[in-house]
Design a protein around this motif. Structure first.
Motif, PDB file in Angstrom:
ATOM      1  N   GLY A  59       6.213  -5.142  32.374  1.00  0.00           N
ATOM      2  CA  GLY A  59       6.640  -6.530  32.276  1.00  0.00           C
ATOM      3  C   GLY A  59       8.110  -6.715  31.957  1.00  0.00           C
ATOM      4  O   GLY A  59       8.808  -5.784  31.555  1.00  0.00           O
ATOM      5  N   GLY A  60       8.564  -7.966  32.110  1.00  0.00           N
ATOM      6  CA  GLY A  60       9.931  -8.335  31.789  1.00  0.00           C
ATOM      7  C   GLY A  60      10.017  -9.284  30.614  1.00  0.00           C
ATOM      8  O   GLY A  60      11.094  -9.783  30.284  1.00  0.00           O
ATOM      9  N   ASP A  61       8.877  -9.580  29.962  1.00  0.00           N
ATOM     10  CA  ASP A  61       8.855 -10.373  28.733  1.00  0.00           C
ATOM     11  C   ASP A  61       8.916  -9.437  27.529  1.00  0.00           C
ATOM     12  O   ASP A  61       8.583  -8.250  27.639  1.00  0.00           O
ATOM     13  N   PHE A  62       9.312  -9.979  26.389  1.00  0.00           N
ATOM     14  CA  PHE A  62       9.148  -9.226  25.151  1.00  0.00           C
ATOM     15  C   PHE A  62       9.077 -10.174  23.975  1.00  0.00           C
ATOM     16  O   PHE A  62       9.491 -11.336  24.051  1.00  0.00           O
ATOM     17  N   PHE A  63       8.490  -9.687  22.899  1.00  0.00           N
ATOM     18  CA  PHE A  63       8.474 -10.407  21.634  1.00  0.00           C
ATOM     19  C   PHE A  63       8.732  -9.401  20.530  1.00  0.00           C
ATOM     20  O   PHE A  63       8.610  -8.194  20.712  1.00  0.00           O
ATOM     21  N   ASP A  64       9.063  -9.889  19.353  1.00  0.00           N
ATOM     22  CA  ASP A  64       9.286  -9.018  18.208  1.00  0.00           C
ATOM     23  C   ASP A  64       9.225  -9.869  16.952  1.00  0.00           C
ATOM     24  O   ASP A  64       9.558 -11.072  16.970  1.00  0.00           O
ATOM     25  N   VAL A  65       8.779  -9.269  15.867  1.00  0.00           N
ATOM     26  CA  VAL A  65       8.737  -9.921  14.561  1.00  0.00           C
ATOM     27  C   VAL A  65       9.188  -8.894  13.539  1.00  0.00           C
ATOM     28  O   VAL A  65       8.752  -7.733  13.588  1.00  0.00           O
ATOM     29  N   GLU A  83       1.394 -15.572   8.737  1.00  0.00           N
ATOM     30  CA  GLU A  83       0.536 -14.710   9.542  1.00  0.00           C
ATOM     31  C   GLU A  83       1.084 -14.698  10.970  1.00  0.00           C
ATOM     32  O   GLU A  83       1.505 -15.736  11.489  1.00  0.00           O
ATOM     33  N   ILE A  84       1.053 -13.535  11.587  1.00  0.00           N
ATOM     34  CA  ILE A  84       1.637 -13.361  12.926  1.00  0.00           C
ATOM     35  C   ILE A  84       0.540 -12.963  13.911  1.00  0.00           C
ATOM     36  O   ILE A  84      -0.339 -12.168  13.583  1.00  0.00           O
ATOM     37  N   ASP A  85       0.623 -13.494  15.126  1.00  0.00           N
ATOM     38  CA  ASP A  85      -0.264 -13.077  16.208  1.00  0.00           C
ATOM     39  C   ASP A  85       0.539 -13.099  17.510  1.00  0.00           C
ATOM     40  O   ASP A  85       1.375 -13.992  17.706  1.00  0.00           O
ATOM     41  N   ALA A  86       0.308 -12.130  18.375  1.00  0.00           N
ATOM     42  CA  ALA A  86       1.063 -12.061  19.636  1.00  0.00           C
ATOM     43  C   ALA A  86       0.217 -11.402  20.714  1.00  0.00           C
ATOM     44  O   ALA A  86      -0.613 -10.542  20.431  1.00  0.00           O
ATOM     45  N   ARG A  87       0.439 -11.812  21.979  1.00  0.00           N
ATOM     46  CA  ARG A  87      -0.223 -11.229  23.138  1.00  0.00           C
ATOM     47  C   ARG A  87       0.760 -11.219  24.303  1.00  0.00           C
ATOM     48  O   ARG A  87       1.567 -12.137  24.458  1.00  0.00           O
ATOM     49  N   SER A  88       0.671 -10.187  25.150  1.00  0.00           N
ATOM     50  CA  SER A  88       1.486 -10.147  26.356  1.00  0.00           C
ATOM     51  C   SER A  88       0.679  -9.507  27.481  1.00  0.00           C
ATOM     52  O   SER A  88       0.138  -8.417  27.304  1.00  0.00           O
ATOM     53  N   VAL A  89       0.598 -10.188  28.620  1.00  0.00           N
ATOM     54  CA  VAL A  89      -0.142  -9.693  29.783  1.00  0.00           C
ATOM     55  C   VAL A  89       0.828  -9.632  30.964  1.00  0.00           C
ATOM     56  O   VAL A  89       1.147 -10.663  31.564  1.00  0.00           O
ATOM     57  N   PRO A  90       1.349  -8.440  31.321  1.00  0.00           N
ATOM     58  CA  PRO A  90       2.293  -8.345  32.445  1.00  0.00           C
ATOM     59  C   PRO A  90       1.585  -8.571  33.778  1.00  0.00           C
ATOM     60  O   PRO A  90       0.412  -8.229  33.939  1.00  0.00           O
TER      61      PRO A  90
END
Length: 547
Positions: A349-355, A337-344
């Motif tokens: 923003g300059g962050d990233f995620f990927d699945v 199971e995958i969960d992700a959050r990003s708050v710039p």
């Protein structure tokens, strides 16, 4: 209805149907997007009931009706203003469609102290023998009226050219320059010869005369350097055979402290002839400079606002693209199971995620690009695409890290990145590689294990090598990844949230709970970095049951 003997104004504009002329027949004309308005607007930022034009004793008055995005007169936002023949009106934006007001019997502008038209009026009442340019005053008046219309967005060069042409004609000099203040220095904006040819360098002007005008904040002029003891020996005067000089400060309307109120300088000189201006001519030159500075400031403000608006629109588009890249739909696999959050911390923003689902395993990544804003987001989007593509082709984690490192170093983008890449296999085996990033957490029941293996961040040393590590999960275990926007968040006492606090909260909180804890810790302190979290839970039995 307007009296038949009075002036009958019209608004002229261009739309999809070509040139349009709207006659303002009533005493009060309504303007807005609603179909019941006398003039219906189709601008995106126009309000339903945007403005009115009313006939009053003094002429015509423009009134903004509390519109959302404002009413603009000659490039300036106004709430209420008396209109003059030739004024440019815009509704909703200084970049909106322009409407020109034409009045059959224009009312001359009221005289004001220091106003060029007042000076011309006073001058024109004298005897023709008072000044050699009396016969040219009407031409000068016309030129200034035309130049005043140029102060609506983007007319900087036209105003500079008009200011120089008028000043050269008035003084009879051979050439003129306008310098604008940029970063504390005077930079050449435009130079003209009396024949209209452009002069694109200022090596032969008297910078000492310019400095005198700047230091005194007053006009510096010498009618004949050959008869002037002080300036006659200045190096620039002698070297360039300068005979007369007029150097006039161009001031901003707002009276700020110090030299910052100086917008620029109007510089005029001749090599062959001595100056011929009398006291009235000097007053005219001062008035021309004052009017020119006002027009120029209006144009610069309008251009700056237009640029800011375009930058804001482009930033909004970039933020939407970045949000789209981060709003991926997690792949459905029967063991995770995958969960992700990003708050710039800024608009983008300059962050990233990927699945992504790979051949026989699940791939995941999280990264933090150095810096913030658009530059960091561009690099983030590029790296996300590279890593995503490399994972799909079956490259090993070490190969991917090495490739990203070579890419950043060879392109000299001036950015480095920290990141964690991992692959989760159906049997619970996790391959991971940490490149200078916050250490991943393995949460198993009520215990937290920090995954210590780490490498150098990517983008610093071209020849760096990278090694991966492995860990095996049991059902229910989860890998938690975070950027340093979480661990380095600060409160009002400049204390950091820290890895220990992060580890203790991770045992019993999901991603939303962690973000709430970070926000509560910061209080009213604004975030200084993007906050991104990614969680991969190994749950083969639960996933299989759901299927």
């Amino acid at each position: 209805m307007l009296a038949s003997s009075g002036p009958r104004p019209t608004l002229t504009f261009s739309d999809s149907n070509g040139i349009q002329v709207a006659r303002l027949e009533k005493d009060s004309i309504s303007i807005g997007r609603l179909p019941d308005q006398d003039i219906v607007l189709h601008e995106a930022f126009a309000s339903r009931r945007h403005a009115t034009i009313n006939r009053i004793e003094a002429g015509f008055e423009l009134i903004d009706r509390n519109s959302s995005h404002g009413t603009w007169l000659n490039g300036l936002r106004v709430k209420r203003a008396i209109l003059c023949n030739g004024d440019i009106l815009q509704f909703g934006s200084s970049a909106a469609m322009k409407m020109r007001l034409d009045i059959e019997t224009p009312t001359p502008p009221p005289p004001a102290s220091g106003n060029i038209f007042s000076a011309i009026s006073t001058f024109s009442k004298g005897s023709p023998d008072d000044h050699p340019m009396t016969r040219e005053i009407e031409q000068l008046n016309f030129m200034l009226r035309a130049a005043r219309k140029l102060n609506s967005g983007g007319a900087k060069r036209e105003i500079l050219q008009a200011l120089l042409q008028i000043s050269i004609q008035l003084t009879g000099v051979e050439r003129g320059f306008v310098f604008l203040r940029e970063g504390g220095e005077m930079r050449l904006a435009l130079g003209l010869q009396s024949d209209g040819k452009v002069v694109d360098e200022d090596s032969t002007v008297s910078h000492r005369a310019m400095q005198r005008a700047i230091e005194s904040a007053e006009k510096f002029s010498v009618s004949d350097t050959l008869a002037d003891i002080e300036t006659g020996v200045w190096g620039s005067i002698v070297a360039n055979s300068i005979r007369c000089i007029y150097c006039v400060p161009l001031r901003k309307r707002a009276l700020l402290q110090g030299s910052e109120q100086l917008l620029g300088l109007l510089y005029l000189d001749s090599q062959l002839y001595a100056g011929q201006l009398n006291s009235i001519g000097h007053e005219l030159l001062d008035a021309v400079a004052t009017e020119g500075a006002t027009m120029l400031e209006n144009a610069l403000l309008a251009d700056a606002e237009l640029k800011a608006r375009r930058a804001e629109e482009e930033l909004a588009v970039a933020a939407k693209i970045h949000e789209g890249l981060m709003s991926m739909t997690p792949p459905q696999v029967p063991y995770a199971e995958i969960d992700a959050r990003s708050v710039p911390c800024t608009a983008i923003g300059g962050d990233f995620f990927d699945v992504l689902e790979l051949d026989g395993c699940l791939g995941a990544m999280i990264a933090d690009i150095s810096g913030k804003g658009v530059p960091a987001s561009i690099v983030a989007a590029t790296l996300q695409g590279i890593i995503h593509a490399q994972m799909l082709t079956g490259q090993s984690l070490e190969e991917i890290a090495a490739l990203v490192n070579r890419f950043l170093c060879s392109r000299r983008v001036g950015r480095y990145a920290t990141m964690v890449l991992l692959k989760l296999h159906p049997d619970g085996l996790v391959e991971y590689i940490n490149c200078g990033h916050v250490r991943p957490l393995l949460v198993s029941g009520s215990a937290v294990r920090v995954l210590e293996d780490a490498n150098l961040m990517v983008g610093l040393i071209a020849g760096a090598t990278y090694t991966s590590a492995e860990v095996r999960l049991v059902p229910g275990d989860r890998i938690l990844l975070a950027t340093d926007g979480v661990t380095e968040a600060e409160n009002s006492a400049e204390e950091q949230f820290g890895e220990e606090r992060f580890e203790s909260i991770a045992i019993h909180e999901g991603l939303e709970g962690i973000i709430r804890h970070v926000d509560a810790f910061k209080g009213s302190i604004l975030a200084q970095d993007d906050c991104t979290l990614l969680q991969v839970r190994y749950c083969p039995e639960t996933s299989a049951a759901q299927v």
